[in-house]
Motif scaffolding. Structure first.
Motif, mmCIF file in Angstrom:
data_model
loop_
_atom_site.group_PDB
_atom_site.id
_atom_site.type_symbol
_atom_site.label_atom_id
_atom_site.label_comp_id
_atom_site.label_asym_id
_atom_site.label_seq_id
_atom_site.Cartn_x
_atom_site.Cartn_y
_atom_site.Cartn_z
ATOM 1 N N ALA A 73 0.834 -1.211 0.000
ATOM 2 C CA ALA A 73 0.000 0.000 0.000
ATOM 3 C C ALA A 73 0.867 1.258 0.000
ATOM 4 C CB ALA A 73 -0.945 -0.005 1.185
ATOM 5 N N ARG A 122 -5.503 6.011 -2.965
ATOM 6 C CA ARG A 122 -6.131 4.711 -2.689
ATOM 7 C C ARG A 122 -6.440 3.923 -3.954
ATOM 8 N NH1 ARG A 122 -9.744 7.388 0.888
ATOM 9 N NH2 ARG A 122 -8.569 7.648 2.805
ATOM 10 N N PHE A 125 -5.165 1.851 -6.856
ATOM 11 C CA PHE A 125 -4.008 1.088 -7.360
ATOM 12 C C PHE A 125 -4.416 0.324 -8.611
ATOM 13 C CE2 PHE A 125 -3.097 1.671 -2.921
ATOM 14 C CZ PHE A 125 -1.735 1.905 -2.896
ATOM 15 N N ASN A 137 -8.924 -3.533 -8.360
ATOM 16 C CA ASN A 137 -7.947 -2.978 -7.420
ATOM 17 C C ASN A 137 -6.597 -3.667 -7.642
ATOM 18 O OD1 ASN A 137 -6.281 -2.690 -5.170
ATOM 19 N ND2 ASN A 137 -7.988 -2.559 -3.739
ATOM 20 N N LEU A 166 -3.923 -3.976 -5.986
ATOM 21 C CA LEU A 166 -3.343 -4.783 -4.903
ATOM 22 C C LEU A 166 -3.962 -6.180 -4.906
ATOM 23 C CD1 LEU A 166 -3.358 -2.126 -2.035
ATOM 24 C CD2 LEU A 166 -1.414 -2.869 -3.404
ATOM 25 N N ARG A 167 -5.269 -6.214 -5.171
ATOM 26 C CA ARG A 167 -5.947 -7.501 -5.196
ATOM 27 C C ARG A 167 -5.590 -8.287 -6.464
ATOM 28 N NH1 ARG A 167 -9.799 -9.044 -1.490
ATOM 29 N NH2 ARG A 167 -10.000 -7.115 -0.346
ATOM 30 N N GLU A 220 -2.463 -9.901 -5.794
ATOM 31 C CA GLU A 220 -2.679 -11.049 -4.889
ATOM 32 C C GLU A 220 -3.169 -12.260 -5.680
ATOM 33 O OE1 GLU A 220 -5.381 -10.132 -1.693
ATOM 34 O OE2 GLU A 220 -3.765 -9.373 -0.429
ATOM 35 N N GLY A 246 -12.551 -11.576 -5.610
ATOM 36 C CA GLY A 246 -13.218 -11.481 -4.308
ATOM 37 C C GLY A 246 -12.344 -12.050 -3.211
ATOM 38 N N GLN A 247 -11.705 -13.150 -3.520
ATOM 39 C CA GLN A 247 -10.924 -13.866 -2.524
ATOM 40 C C GLN A 247 -9.529 -13.285 -2.355
ATOM 41 O OE1 GLN A 247 -11.941 -17.778 -2.720
ATOM 42 N NE2 GLN A 247 -10.425 -18.546 -1.301
ATOM 43 N N ARG A 292 -6.161 -12.567 8.504
ATOM 44 C CA ARG A 292 -7.281 -13.013 7.681
ATOM 45 C C ARG A 292 -7.922 -14.314 8.138
ATOM 46 N NH1 ARG A 292 -6.019 -11.201 1.454
ATOM 47 N NH2 ARG A 292 -5.077 -9.231 2.016
ATOM 48 N N ARG A 348 -7.766 -14.352 13.462
ATOM 49 C CA ARG A 348 -8.351 -13.381 14.387
ATOM 50 C C ARG A 348 -9.865 -13.577 14.505
ATOM 51 N NH1 ARG A 348 -7.961 -7.591 14.298
ATOM 52 N NH2 ARG A 348 -7.787 -7.743 12.056
ATOM 53 N N HIS A 349 -10.510 -13.888 13.398
ATOM 54 C CA HIS A 349 -11.968 -14.005 13.425
ATOM 55 C C HIS A 349 -12.353 -15.476 13.438
ATOM 56 C CE1 HIS A 349 -12.183 -9.755 12.969
ATOM 57 N NE2 HIS A 349 -11.199 -9.878 12.104
ATOM 58 N N SER A 388 -14.862 -17.177 12.731
ATOM 59 C CA SER A 388 -15.563 -17.803 11.602
ATOM 60 C C SER A 388 -14.596 -18.159 10.462
ATOM 61 C CB SER A 388 -16.626 -16.838 11.063
ATOM 62 O OG SER A 388 -15.997 -15.709 10.492
ATOM 63 N N ARG A 389 -13.408 -17.637 10.489
ATOM 64 C CA ARG A 389 -12.485 -17.875 9.383
ATOM 65 C C ARG A 389 -11.425 -18.921 9.713
ATOM 66 N NH1 ARG A 389 -11.375 -13.853 5.177
ATOM 67 N NH2 ARG A 389 -13.465 -14.093 4.420
ATOM 68 N N ASP A 430 -19.028 -10.247 -1.023
ATOM 69 C CA ASP A 430 -18.326 -11.249 -1.834
ATOM 70 C C ASP A 430 -17.058 -10.668 -2.422
ATOM 71 O OD1 ASP A 430 -19.763 -13.415 -1.485
ATOM 72 O OD2 ASP A 430 -20.657 -13.509 -3.494
ATOM 73 N N GLN A 431 -17.231 -9.457 -2.938
ATOM 74 C CA GLN A 431 -16.102 -8.781 -3.582
ATOM 75 C C GLN A 431 -14.987 -8.483 -2.575
ATOM 76 O OE1 GLN A 431 -17.972 -5.775 -6.019
ATOM 77 N NE2 GLN A 431 -16.004 -4.730 -6.113
ATOM 78 N N ASP A 453 -14.495 -10.320 0.118
ATOM 79 C CA ASP A 453 -14.185 -11.549 0.830
ATOM 80 C C ASP A 453 -14.452 -11.402 2.335
ATOM 81 O OD1 ASP A 453 -13.407 -14.164 1.108
ATOM 82 O OD2 ASP A 453 -11.309 -13.677 1.422
ATOM 83 N N ASP A 486 -17.019 -12.545 5.475
ATOM 84 C CA ASP A 486 -18.083 -13.487 5.864
ATOM 85 C C ASP A 486 -19.063 -12.759 6.747
ATOM 86 O OD1 ASP A 486 -17.135 -15.671 4.599
ATOM 87 O OD2 ASP A 486 -15.969 -16.412 6.302
ATOM 88 N N LEU A 519 -6.755 -3.880 3.298
ATOM 89 C CA LEU A 519 -7.112 -3.970 1.877
ATOM 90 C C LEU A 519 -8.637 -3.917 1.692
ATOM 91 C CD1 LEU A 519 -6.052 -4.216 -0.957
ATOM 92 C CD2 LEU A 519 -5.792 -6.668 -0.618
ATOM 93 N N MET A 552 -9.728 -0.403 2.225
ATOM 94 C CA MET A 552 -9.414 0.464 1.092
ATOM 95 C C MET A 552 -10.442 0.267 -0.024
ATOM 96 S SD MET A 552 -5.786 0.964 -0.752
ATOM 97 C CE MET A 552 -4.871 0.411 0.613
ATOM 98 N N VAL A 571 -12.998 3.147 -1.390
ATOM 99 C CA VAL A 571 -13.037 3.539 -2.805
ATOM 100 C C VAL A 571 -14.475 3.416 -3.315
ATOM 101 C CG1 VAL A 571 -12.277 2.866 -5.129
ATOM 102 C CG2 VAL A 571 -10.617 3.007 -3.261
#
Ligand SMILES: Cc1cc2nc3c(=O)[nH]c(=O)nc-3n(C[C@H](O)[C@H](O)[C@H](O)COP(=O)(O)OP(=O)(O)OC[C@H]3O[C@@H](n4cnc5c(N)ncnc54)[C@H](O)[C@@H]3O)c2cc1C
Lengths: 397, 94
Positions: free
Chosen positions: A139, A181, A183, A230, A232-233, A236, A321-322, A388, A391-392, A394-395, B17-18, B20, B22, B43, B46, B50
Motif C-alpha cells: 500500500a 487509494r 491502485f 484494485n 493490490l488484489r 494477490e 473477491g478472494q 485473515r 483473528r476471526h 468464523s475464518r 463477496d467482492q 471476501d 463473511d 485492503l 481500502m 473507494v
C-alpha cells in the motif's frame, strides 16, 4: 471469464506431460549446472529446446493458444524441473504471475494479443510489485500512473523483477498519482520509451534466473493496458499460482537432496559397513521422506483448490473477491520452512563435504532459501494469515 | 438528505463477496467495528472506501479516517463531507 477445462488431465494434457518428461530426462538431466552468470533468457540453448518442444508457458489456456495444463499437473512438472535445476524451474514458471493477471483482468483484445504472442513464441513476461522503500507494504507503493486522455503515464522505480530484461512485456503495480487509494496493474511493453531494466542482481542461489530492478520515466502506454480491479488484489490473485509453483520447487529440491544422500551413504563406510545400514542415517531418511510427503500434500491441495476456482465461469470475479488463496500461502510457507529443514539436515549428513563447492548439496541449500523469501517473506505471510484466518473465529481452519 | 447506517450496511452486504467478508453469521449494525466485528483488513477497508467515494462522490482523507472504528463513524464522516447530505447525521437503522 471462464476456465477452459475440468480438474482432471485429459488425453492432450497426458501427451503434454510425456513430452515434458522427455525433455527433463533427455535434455535437462544432462545439461551443465548453471553458474552465477548463467541467464535462462529466450536465447539460451536450453530454453530454445524447451520452447521448440512446445513446453514453455504450459498453463496458458487453449483460447490463447496454450496447452492449458492445470495447476495440479504443473506442481508435478515443476518438481521434475527443479529436481535437476531449480533456477530453470523458477524462470520457467514465474511468467504465470503476470500472465494470469492479464488473462483475468486485461481487456479481451490486450490479453489476446500479448498472451497469444507468449503462447506462440514461448517468450517471457515479468511482474513488478517490489519496491525498495515500500518493501512488503504494498500500500506504500510509490510508482505512479496518471490517466491522460486515452493514455497512461507510468513513473517510478521497482526493486526486483524476474525475467524482466528479456520479457516482451511487464505488469507493474502502480498508484494513481491523483488518488492514493487507487491502485492498478499496468501492462508496459518492453520497447516502451522510458522503461529501463537495471543491472541484473547476482543471487546467491537459483542460478540461471535473471532478476533485475527497473525504472519507469514518463512511460506512455495505451489506457487499455490498465487491468481492471484494485491493483493490490489483482497482484494477490496473480501470486496464487506462482506461490503454489514456487512451493512445488521444494519438492524437487528435497527429492534431489534425498537421492544425493543415498548415493553418498552407499559409498561411505562406517564401522566397516555402508552408512545406508546405520540406524541414525535410516531414521534421518525416514524423517525426510515423511516431510517430503507433506510438501507434496500441501501443494496438491492448493493446486486442486486453485483449479476448481479457475474452472468456474466467474473465475476472474471469484479470484478477485478472494484475493489471496489461503492454501497457496500455506503451501509456500510450509514448503519453504520444511524444505529448509530437509536440506539443512541433509547437508549436515555429508560432513565437511556438505559445506564445500565440491558437492552439489550446498547448492540445494542456497536454492531452497528463496521459497521462504520471495513473494512474501514468512513474517509477512504469518501476519497476513493471522489477520485473515485466525483473528476471526468464523475464518479459522 | 442524510446517509444512514442502514444504507452503509446494505452497501457492505452488497460488497461482501467482492471484499471476501463473511457476514452471514454477523449482525451488522452501526455499532459494528470494521476490524473486530467485520474482519476487515487494510485492503478490504481500502476497497470499501473507494466504493463509498465513488457512490457518494466524496474524497475521504486519511485525517478523516483517524477516528473511524465503526460503521457509525463512517456514516458520520460521509455526512460531514458529502454534498448530498444536509443537517445532522441520520442513523435510522442503527
Ligand atoms: C530471486 C528473487 C526473485 C524475485 N522476483 C520478483 C519478481 O519477479 N517481481 C517482484 O515484484 N519481486 C520479486 N522479488 C522480490 C521479492 O518478492 C521480495 O524481495 C520479497 O517479497 C520480500 O520483500 P522485501 O524484499 O521488500 O523485504 P521486506 O518484506 O520488506 O522484508 C525485510 C525485513 O522486514 C521484515 N518484515 C517485513 N514485513 C514484516 C511484517 N509485517 N512483520 C514483521 N516483519 C516484517 C522481514 O521479515 C524482513 O526481515 C524477487 C526476489 C528474489 C530474491
Amino acid at each position: 471469464m471462464r476456465g477452459p477445462r475440468g480438474a482432471g488431465p485429459g488425453a492432450e494434457v497426458a501427451g503434454f506431460v510425456d513430452d515434458f518428461r522427455a525433455f527433463v530426462a533427455g535434455t535437462l538431466a544432462d545439461a551443465p549446472a548453471p553458474g552465477p552468470e548463467t541467464v535462462y533468457d529466450d536465447e539460451h540453448p536450453l530454453w530454445e529446446k524447451f520452447r521448440a518442444a512446445g513446453l514453455a508457458n504450459w498453463w496458458l489456456p487453449a483460447r490463447h493458444g496454450g496447452p492449458g495444463v492445470p495447476l495440479r499437473v504443473s506442481v508435478d512438472l515443476i518438481a521434475e524441473l527443479s529436481y535437476h535445476d531449480p533456477g530453470f524451474a523458477f524462470a520457467a514458471m514465474l511468467p504465470i504471475l503476470g500472465s494470469r493477471m492479464l488473462e483475468f483482468y486485461g481487456t479481451a483484445e490486450v490479453a489476446d494479443r500479448y498472451l497469444g504472442e507468449m503462447a506462440k513464441g514461448g517468450t517471457f513476461c515479468a511482474a513488478l510489485g517490489s519496491e525498495v522503500v515500500a518493501g512488503s507494504e504494498l500500500a506504500l507503493t510509490a510508482t505512479t500512473f496518471r490517466r491522460e486522455g486515452d493514455h497512461l503515464v507510468v513513473d517510478g522505480e521497482k526493486a526486483f523483477s524476474t525475467n524482466l530484461a528479456f520479457g516482451r512485456f511487464c505488469l507493474a503495480l502502480a498508484r494513481n498519482a491523483e488518488d492514493h487509494r487507487d491502485f492498478s496493474v499496468v501492462l508496459v511493453p518492453a520497447d516502451t520509451p522510458g522503461f529501463e531494466p537495471g543491472p541484473r542482481w547476482l543471487m546467491s542461489g537459483l542460478h540461471g534466473t535473471g532478476t533485475y530492478p527497473a525504472t519507469f520515466t514518463n512511460c506512455v502506454v495505451p489506457a487499455a493496458n490498465e487491468l481492471s480491479g484494485n491493483g493490490l488484489r489483482v497482484l494477490e490473485v496473480g501470486l496464487n499460482g506462482s506461490r503454489i509453483l514456487m512451493a512445488a520447487i521444494a519438492i524437487g529440491i528435497a527429492r534431489r537432496a534425498r537421492d544425493l544422500s543415498m548415493e553418498y551413504a552407499g559409498n561411505k563406510q562406517l564401522g566397516g559397513r555402508p552408512l545406508t545400514q546405520n540406524a541414525v542415517f535410516a531414521a534421518r531418511m525416514g524423517q525426510l521422506e515423511m516431510e517430503l510427503e507433506s510438501l507434496k500434500s500441501v501443494c496438491w491441495r492448493a493446486a486442486d483448490e486453485y483449479d476448481a476456482l479457475y474452472a468456474r465461469e466467474d473465475a476472474a470475479a471469484a479470484f478477485h473477491g478472494q484475493g489471496v488463496l489461503k492454501s497457496a500461502v500455506m503451501a509456500k510457507m510450509h514448503c519453504g520452512q520444511t524444505g529448509w529443514r530437509i536440506v539443512s539436515a541433509v547437508s549436515e549428513g555429508f560432513g565437511g563435504l556438505g559445506y564445500t563447492e565440491a558437492h552439489p548439496v550446498q547448492r540445494l541449500l542456497r536454492d531452497m532459501r528463496h521459497i521462504s523469501l520471495v513473494e512474501g517473506g514468512d513474517d509477512v505471510l504469518r501476519e497476513l494469515t493471522y489477520g485473515r484466518y485466525v483473528r476471526h473465529a468464523s475464518r479459522r481452519g | 438528505m442524510t446517509i444512514s447506517s442502514g444504507e452503509i450496511v446494505a452497501d457492505l452486504h452488497e460488497l461482501s463477496d467482492q471484499l471476501d467478508l463473511d457476514l452471514e453469521e454477523v449482525e451488522v449494525s452501526g455499532a459494528s467495528s470494521l476490524e473486530n466485528d467485520l474482519g476487515m483488513d487494510s485492503l478490504n477497508l481500502m476497497d470499501f472506501l473507494v466504493f463509498l467515494e465513488k457512490k457518494y462522490r466524496v474524497k475521504i482523507s486519511d485525517e478523516h479516517l483517524n477516528d473511524v472504528e465503526t460503521i457509525s463513524d463512517i456514516v458520520h464522516v460521509l455526512n460531514e463531507i458529502s454534498p448530498a447530505a444536509a443537517g445532522p447525521t441520520g442513523d435510522a437503522a442503527a
